[in-house]
Scaffold this motif. Structure first.
Motif, short mmCIF file in Angstrom:
data_model
loop_
_atom_site.label_atom_id
_atom_site.label_comp_id
_atom_site.label_asym_id
_atom_site.label_seq_id
_atom_site.Cartn_x
_atom_site.Cartn_y
_atom_site.Cartn_z
N UNK A 256 -0.49 -9.02 18.70
CA UNK A 256 -1.70 -8.21 18.65
C UNK A 256 -1.60 -7.15 17.55
N UNK A 257 -0.47 -6.50 17.46
CA UNK A 257 -0.28 -5.51 16.40
C UNK A 257 -0.33 -6.16 15.02
N UNK A 258 0.20 -7.36 14.89
CA UNK A 258 0.14 -8.07 13.61
C UNK A 258 -1.31 -8.37 13.22
N UNK A 259 -2.14 -8.73 14.20
CA UNK A 259 -3.56 -8.96 13.92
C UNK A 259 -4.26 -7.68 13.49
N UNK A 260 -3.94 -6.58 14.13
CA UNK A 260 -4.53 -5.30 13.77
C UNK A 260 -4.15 -4.93 12.34
N UNK A 261 -2.88 -5.14 12.00
CA UNK A 261 -2.42 -4.82 10.64
C UNK A 261 -3.07 -5.74 9.61
N UNK A 262 -3.34 -6.99 9.97
CA UNK A 262 -4.04 -7.91 9.06
C UNK A 262 -5.44 -7.39 8.78
N UNK A 263 -6.10 -6.86 9.80
CA UNK A 263 -7.42 -6.26 9.60
C UNK A 263 -7.35 -5.04 8.70
N UNK A 264 -6.33 -4.23 8.87
CA UNK A 264 -6.12 -3.07 8.02
C UNK A 264 -5.89 -3.51 6.57
N UNK B 82 -8.55 -4.60 0.77
CA UNK B 82 -8.75 -5.72 -0.15
C UNK B 82 -7.46 -6.47 -0.44
N UNK B 83 -6.66 -6.68 0.58
CA UNK B 83 -5.43 -7.46 0.48
C UNK B 83 -5.54 -8.68 1.39
N UNK B 84 -4.66 -9.63 1.21
CA UNK B 84 -4.70 -10.86 1.99
C UNK B 84 -4.30 -10.59 3.44
N UNK B 85 -5.23 -10.81 4.36
CA UNK B 85 -4.94 -10.61 5.77
C UNK B 85 -3.87 -11.56 6.28
N UNK C 110 0.57 0.95 4.88
CA UNK C 110 -0.09 2.24 5.03
C UNK C 110 0.03 3.07 3.75
N UNK C 111 1.18 3.01 3.07
CA UNK C 111 1.33 3.84 1.88
C UNK C 111 0.74 3.18 0.62
N UNK C 112 0.34 1.93 0.70
CA UNK C 112 -0.22 1.25 -0.47
C UNK C 112 -1.64 1.71 -0.74
N UNK C 113 -2.02 1.70 -2.01
CA UNK C 113 -3.37 2.08 -2.40
C UNK C 113 -4.32 0.91 -2.19
N UNK C 114 -5.59 1.24 -2.09
CA UNK C 114 -6.61 0.22 -1.95
C UNK C 114 -6.79 -0.49 -3.28
N UNK C 115 -6.81 -1.82 -3.26
CA UNK C 115 -7.01 -2.58 -4.49
C UNK C 115 -8.49 -2.57 -4.84
N UNK C 116 -8.76 -2.52 -6.13
CA UNK C 116 -10.18 -2.51 -6.55
C UNK C 116 -10.69 -3.90 -6.85
#
Length: 53
Positions: free
Chosen positions: A12-20, A25-28, A47-53
């Motif tokens: 379940x936590x892995x699914x939540x992280x995939x949504x995050x 804009x990264x591969x779920x 969490x520390x990674x920047x959002x990809x454009x």
């Protein structure tokens, strides 16, 4: 031996992280698999990674 609840919670936590990851804009799928293998360490990097454009 670990109980079934442990595996359900981990998945379940892995699914939540995939949504995050998809929100950044990264591969779920890739992040889902990475979190399954590395757990909290993968979460930290996500969490520390920047959002990809």
């Amino acid at each position: 031996m670990m109980s079934n609840e442990f595996y359900v919670g981990w998945g379940t936590l892995a699914l939540i992280k995939a949504g995050l990851a998809q929100g950044k804009n990264r591969s779920g799928l890739n992040w889902f698999l990475l979190v399954l293998l590395l757990g909290p360490l993968a979460t930290f990097f996500l969490v520390i990674s920047d959002k990809q454009s």
